[in-house]
Motif scaffolding. Structure first.
Motif, PDB file in Angstrom:
ATOM      1  N   VAL A  52      48.731  40.308  34.973  1.00  0.00           N
ATOM      2  CA  VAL A  52      49.860  39.384  35.235  1.00  0.00           C
ATOM      3  C   VAL A  52      51.061  39.289  36.035  1.00  0.00           C
ATOM      4  O   VAL A  52      51.804  38.823  36.429  1.00  0.00           O
ATOM      5  CB  VAL A  52      50.485  39.158  33.981  1.00  0.00           C
ATOM      6  CG1 VAL A  52      49.991  38.742  32.947  1.00  0.00           C
ATOM      7  CG2 VAL A  52      51.016  40.478  33.920  1.00  0.00           C
ATOM      8  N   LYS A  53      49.860  40.613  37.549  1.00  0.00           N
ATOM      9  CA  LYS A  53      51.115  40.791  38.581  1.00  0.00           C
ATOM     10  C   LYS A  53      51.572  39.703  39.358  1.00  0.00           C
ATOM     11  O   LYS A  53      51.130  38.403  39.153  1.00  0.00           O
ATOM     12  CB  LYS A  53      49.450  41.366  39.168  1.00  0.00           C
ATOM     13  CG  LYS A  53      48.590  40.498  40.146  1.00  0.00           C
ATOM     14  CD  LYS A  53      47.646  41.800  40.671  1.00  0.00           C
ATOM     15  CE  LYS A  53      46.835  40.706  40.967  1.00  0.00           C
ATOM     16  NZ  LYS A  53      45.387  41.686  41.544  1.00  0.00           N
ATOM     17  N   ALA A  54      52.100  40.069  39.786  1.00  0.00           N
ATOM     18  CA  ALA A  54      52.696  38.568  41.397  1.00  0.00           C
ATOM     19  C   ALA A  54      53.339  37.888  40.878  1.00  0.00           C
ATOM     20  O   ALA A  54      53.101  36.848  40.245  1.00  0.00           O
ATOM     21  CB  ALA A  54      52.091  38.502  41.755  1.00  0.00           C
ATOM     22  N   ALA A  56      52.595  36.419  37.488  1.00  0.00           N
ATOM     23  CA  ALA A  56      52.051  35.935  36.320  1.00  0.00           C
ATOM     24  C   ALA A  56      51.390  34.412  37.850  1.00  0.00           C
ATOM     25  O   ALA A  56      50.685  34.014  37.519  1.00  0.00           O
ATOM     26  CB  ALA A  56      51.791  35.642  35.673  1.00  0.00           C
ATOM     27  N   TYR A  57      50.874  35.297  38.659  1.00  0.00           N
ATOM     28  CA  TYR A  57      50.702  34.788  39.886  1.00  0.00           C
ATOM     29  C   TYR A  57      51.352  33.395  40.235  1.00  0.00           C
ATOM     30  O   TYR A  57      51.292  32.404  40.092  1.00  0.00           O
ATOM     31  CB  TYR A  57      49.097  34.145  39.214  1.00  0.00           C
ATOM     32  CG  TYR A  57      47.852  34.963  39.832  1.00  0.00           C
ATOM     33  CD1 TYR A  57      48.404  36.423  38.649  1.00  0.00           C
ATOM     34  CD2 TYR A  57      46.855  34.690  40.032  1.00  0.00           C
ATOM     35  CE1 TYR A  57      47.251  37.225  39.136  1.00  0.00           C
ATOM     36  CE2 TYR A  57      45.906  35.941  40.582  1.00  0.00           C
ATOM     37  CZ  TYR A  57      46.212  37.283  39.444  1.00  0.00           C
ATOM     38  OH  TYR A  57      45.053  38.159  39.513  1.00  0.00           O
ATOM     39  N   GLY A  58      52.662  33.686  40.204  1.00  0.00           N
ATOM     40  CA  GLY A  58      53.801  32.807  40.279  1.00  0.00           C
ATOM     41  C   GLY A  58      54.075  31.702  39.122  1.00  0.00           C
ATOM     42  O   GLY A  58      55.378  30.908  39.304  1.00  0.00           O
ATOM     43  N   ASN A 214      36.627  41.461  37.575  1.00  0.00           N
ATOM     44  CA  ASN A 214      38.072  41.152  37.511  1.00  0.00           C
ATOM     45  C   ASN A 214      37.284  38.906  36.874  1.00  0.00           C
ATOM     46  O   ASN A 214      36.495  39.713  36.324  1.00  0.00           O
ATOM     47  CB  ASN A 214      38.031  40.384  38.842  1.00  0.00           C
ATOM     48  CG  ASN A 214      37.447  40.106  39.722  1.00  0.00           C
ATOM     49  OD1 ASN A 214      36.568  40.070  39.371  1.00  0.00           O
ATOM     50  ND2 ASN A 214      37.907  39.664  40.905  1.00  0.00           N
ATOM     51  N   SER A 215      38.272  38.381  37.023  1.00  0.00           N
ATOM     52  CA  SER A 215      37.308  36.910  36.227  1.00  0.00           C
ATOM     53  C   SER A 215      36.141  36.672  37.643  1.00  0.00           C
ATOM     54  O   SER A 215      34.961  36.030  36.177  1.00  0.00           O
ATOM     55  CB  SER A 215      38.468  35.491  37.652  1.00  0.00           C
ATOM     56  OG  SER A 215      39.811  35.817  37.015  1.00  0.00           O
ATOM     57  N   ALA A 216      36.292  36.733  38.981  1.00  0.00           N
ATOM     58  CA  ALA A 216      34.729  36.524  39.152  1.00  0.00           C
ATOM     59  C   ALA A 216      33.595  37.424  38.718  1.00  0.00           C
ATOM     60  O   ALA A 216      32.354  37.411  38.112  1.00  0.00           O
ATOM     61  CB  ALA A 216      34.606  36.639  40.219  1.00  0.00           C
ATOM     62  N   GLY A 232      42.334  37.435  36.188  1.00  0.00           N
ATOM     63  CA  GLY A 232      43.235  36.763  36.492  1.00  0.00           C
ATOM     64  C   GLY A 232      43.832  35.874  36.697  1.00  0.00           C
ATOM     65  O   GLY A 232      43.885  34.444  35.997  1.00  0.00           O
ATOM     66  N   ILE A 233      43.083  35.144  37.793  1.00  0.00           N
ATOM     67  CA  ILE A 233      42.863  33.771  38.665  1.00  0.00           C
ATOM     68  C   ILE A 233      42.079  32.403  37.609  1.00  0.00           C
ATOM     69  O   ILE A 233      42.984  31.636  37.412  1.00  0.00           O
ATOM     70  CB  ILE A 233      41.920  33.475  40.128  1.00  0.00           C
ATOM     71  CG1 ILE A 233      42.660  32.544  40.276  1.00  0.00           C
ATOM     72  CG2 ILE A 233      40.573  33.733  39.696  1.00  0.00           C
ATOM     73  CD1 ILE A 233      43.849  32.207  41.126  1.00  0.00           C
ATOM     74  N   PHE A 234      41.554  33.573  36.829  1.00  0.00           N
ATOM     75  CA  PHE A 234      41.069  31.987  36.298  1.00  0.00           C
ATOM     76  C   PHE A 234      41.499  31.479  34.789  1.00  0.00           C
ATOM     77  O   PHE A 234      41.648  30.412  34.591  1.00  0.00           O
ATOM     78  CB  PHE A 234      39.590  32.841  35.326  1.00  0.00           C
ATOM     79  CG  PHE A 234      38.225  31.319  35.420  1.00  0.00           C
ATOM     80  CD1 PHE A 234      37.829  30.760  36.413  1.00  0.00           C
ATOM     81  CD2 PHE A 234      37.205  31.682  33.984  1.00  0.00           C
ATOM     82  CE1 PHE A 234      36.794  29.650  36.710  1.00  0.00           C
ATOM     83  CE2 PHE A 234      36.008  30.358  34.062  1.00  0.00           C
ATOM     84  CZ  PHE A 234      35.771  29.913  35.050  1.00  0.00           C
ATOM     85  N   GLY A 365      42.899  29.371  46.605  1.00  0.00           N
ATOM     86  CA  GLY A 365      43.985  29.022  45.115  1.00  0.00           C
ATOM     87  C   GLY A 365      45.064  30.670  44.491  1.00  0.00           C
ATOM     88  O   GLY A 365      46.236  29.584  44.505  1.00  0.00           O
ATOM     89  N   TYR A 366      44.396  31.303  44.693  1.00  0.00           N
ATOM     90  CA  TYR A 366      45.371  32.741  44.510  1.00  0.00           C
ATOM     91  C   TYR A 366      47.146  32.373  45.631  1.00  0.00           C
ATOM     92  O   TYR A 366      48.402  32.655  44.728  1.00  0.00           O
ATOM     93  CB  TYR A 366      44.759  33.909  45.059  1.00  0.00           C
ATOM     94  CG  TYR A 366      43.777  34.354  44.188  1.00  0.00           C
ATOM     95  CD1 TYR A 366      42.497  33.836  44.571  1.00  0.00           C
ATOM     96  CD2 TYR A 366      43.992  35.479  43.867  1.00  0.00           C
ATOM     97  CE1 TYR A 366      41.494  34.112  43.903  1.00  0.00           C
ATOM     98  CE2 TYR A 366      42.810  35.859  42.610  1.00  0.00           C
ATOM     99  CZ  TYR A 366      41.734  35.580  42.764  1.00  0.00           C
ATOM    100  OH  TYR A 366      40.380  35.607  42.388  1.00  0.00           O
ATOM    101  N   GLU A 367      46.708  32.201  47.556  1.00  0.00           N
ATOM    102  CA  GLU A 367      48.086  32.536  47.719  1.00  0.00           C
ATOM    103  C   GLU A 367      48.964  31.039  47.748  1.00  0.00           C
ATOM    104  O   GLU A 367      49.832  31.184  46.994  1.00  0.00           O
ATOM    105  CB  GLU A 367      47.586  32.081  49.436  1.00  0.00           C
ATOM    106  CG  GLU A 367      48.768  32.522  50.275  1.00  0.00           C
ATOM    107  CD  GLU A 367      48.219  32.829  51.693  1.00  0.00           C
ATOM    108  OE1 GLU A 367      47.167  32.045  51.713  1.00  0.00           O
ATOM    109  OE2 GLU A 367      49.464  33.236  52.378  1.00  0.00           O
TER     110      GLU A 367
HETATM  111  C1  LIG Z   1      43.918  41.318  41.211  1.00  0.00           C
HETATM  112  C2  LIG Z   1      42.809  41.758  40.045  1.00  0.00           C
HETATM  113  C3  LIG Z   1      42.146  41.373  39.897  1.00  0.00           C
HETATM  114  C4  LIG Z   1      42.334  40.184  38.675  1.00  0.00           C
HETATM  115  O1  LIG Z   1      41.933  39.351  40.165  1.00  0.00           O
HETATM  116  P1  LIG Z   1      41.253  37.827  39.420  1.00  0.00           P
HETATM  117  O2  LIG Z   1      40.288  37.717  41.048  1.00  0.00           O
HETATM  118  O3  LIG Z   1      42.701  37.529  40.089  1.00  0.00           O
HETATM  119  O4  LIG Z   1      40.867  38.082  38.481  1.00  0.00           O
HETATM  120  C5  LIG Z   1      42.167  42.481  38.574  1.00  0.00           C
HETATM  121  N1  LIG Z   1      41.474  43.583  39.150  1.00  0.00           N
HETATM  122  C6  LIG Z   1      42.391  44.022  39.725  1.00  0.00           C
HETATM  123  C7  LIG Z   1      42.144  46.023  40.348  1.00  0.00           C
HETATM  124  C8  LIG Z   1      43.133  43.368  40.694  1.00  0.00           C
HETATM  125  O5  LIG Z   1      43.875  43.944  41.923  1.00  0.00           O
END
Ligand SMILES: *Cc1c(COP(=O)(O)O)cnc(C)c1O
Length: 383
Positions: A52-54, A56-58, A214-216, A232-234, A365-367
């Motif tokens: 939920v950084k930034a 929560a992605y804005g 991460n999501s990917a 995050g992004i997903f 999409g993140y940006e």
């Molecule tokens: C931002 C981040 C994530 C989340 O990444 P997404 O591609 O948005 O799922 C996970 N781990 C770290 C270390 C990150 O910086």
């Protein structure tokens, strides 16, 4: 757990706020929660955290994080210490990791808010150890090992040395993590190399939960999920891996049509006279611009088609450059009564995803999400 129906006064206030709004951003909390549940089910038995950084992605950490907590998320990741402090006020009992780690002299701030730094260098580890010894409390922290990103994280050599002398640490390593550089591109050779390096290093830290994805990464298979995944992004409806469609869309962005004008064939529209209309056209001027996160790079010129908006159910192209507060779209193809002053043009939603808009601006999409402006009327639904 839907919100109680609004009182007549609340409904009137909302209608009034809508009337005043130049543009409206609608954020679907139920979609975020459903996306988290989908990933959580996929990742099990690994724990599914939430990044939920930034803000929560804005999309607004104040609303997003509590919704995820109510859905069962227990572990959260932010980037900045100050984000962690804000999140702690919202979620007194969550586990919160701060990805950007321990900045000099911030040990007391971490301890006061019960935040866990993600330690990614030898000096950070030394400082946290020292701080914990001085306070007499072996507080938890994550260890970040770099496996190929070359951004943050211990080198593999430092990680091996640390694994040999782990007893000497003055704190409790509560998570061992690394971060994938290329998991959004299926089959990228670096991803396999990172997985294998992380698997080896995790064996050297038995008993500490491990996290790589991460999501990917979460979508890349069971091997990547270890004990905890960090999507995050997903969660926010973006594309995580090139060939995997996004989950439920989360944001909708509508901007007000301020006027509709007839433009003669051959006239140019907007700053720089960057686009000349090839036929007599009707142009709708809408109340959104690059100050609102509609990237200037998403504009249209004679050489390049820009973003699109949906008006009365039809896709309409941007014409000319995006200005700070305004954009212009070609509505010639719509029957005249379908476009009127005060109606809305939809830039996200109605089939336009954050990655579609991103592609028109040469970004991701993140940006798009994290650039969403502060001038919108923000509406939360499904919370
Ligand atoms: C931002 C981040 C994530 C989340 O990444 P997404 O591609 O948005 O799922 C996970 N781990 C770290 C270390 C990150 O910086």
């Amino acid at each position: 757990m839907s919100a109680p129906a609004p009182t007549p006064e609340e409904a009137a206030a909302e209608a009034d706020a809508l009337k005043r709004a130049g543009a409206v951003l609608t954020i679907d909390l139920a979609a975020i929660v459903e996306n988290w549940r989908t990933l959580s089910a996929l990742a099990a038995p690994a724990e599914c955290a939430a990044v939920v950084k930034a803000d929560a992605y804005g999309l607004g950490i104040d609303r997003v994080a509590p919704a995820l907590w109510r859905a069962g998320a227990l572990t959260f990741f932010v980037a900045h210490l100050n984000e962690g402090i804000r999140l702690r006020a919202l979620l007194p009992d969550a586990v919160i990791y701060v990805l950007n780690g321990l900045m000099p002299g911030t040990g007391p701030a971490f301890a006061a808010a019960k935040l866990r730094p993600v330690l990614g260098s030898v000096p950070e580890i030394a400082e946290w150890s020292e701080f914990c010894r001085a306070t007499g409390k072996p507080l938890p922290a994550a260890l970040h090992v770099d496996t190929g990103m070359e951004r943050l994280g211990l080198s593999l050599d430092d990680a091996v040395r640390l694994s040999d002398s782990r007893r000497l640490l003055g704190f409790e390593p509560s998570l061992l993590m690394s971060h994938l550089a290329c998991a959004d591109t299926p089959g990228h050779p670096l991803t396999g190399r990172q997985l294998s390096l992380f698997t080896d290093i995790a064996r050297r830290f038995p008993g500490i939960p491990a996290s790589l994805a991460n999501s990917a990464g979460t979508l890349s298979g069971r091997d990547f999920r270890f004990d905890l995944v960090r999507p995050g992004i997903f969660l926010y409806g973006g594309i995580a891996v090139a060939n995997v469609p996004p989950l439920r869309p989360v944001v909708r962005l509508d901007a007000r049509i301020l006027q509709v004008r007839e433009v003669e064939r051959g006239a140019t529209v907007g700053y720089g006279a960057a686009q000349r209309v090839k036929r007599a056209s009707r142009i709708a001027t809408v109340s959104i611009g690059y100050a609102d996160g509609l990237f200037r790079a998403a504009g249209s010129t004679d050489a390049k088609a820009g973003a699109e908006a949906v008006v009365a159910g039809r896709r309409c192209p941007l014409v000319g450059r995006v200005s700070m507060d305004l954009a212009t779209i070609d509505v010639t193809s719509l029957p005249e009564p379908a476009v009127e002053r005060g109606a809305m043009a939809t830039f996200l939603g109605e089939g336009i995803g954050v990655d579609d808009l991103a592609a028109r601006a040469g970004t991701i999409g993140y940006e798009v999400l994290t650039s969403l402006g502060g001038r919108y009327l923000r509406r939360y639904v499904g919370g």
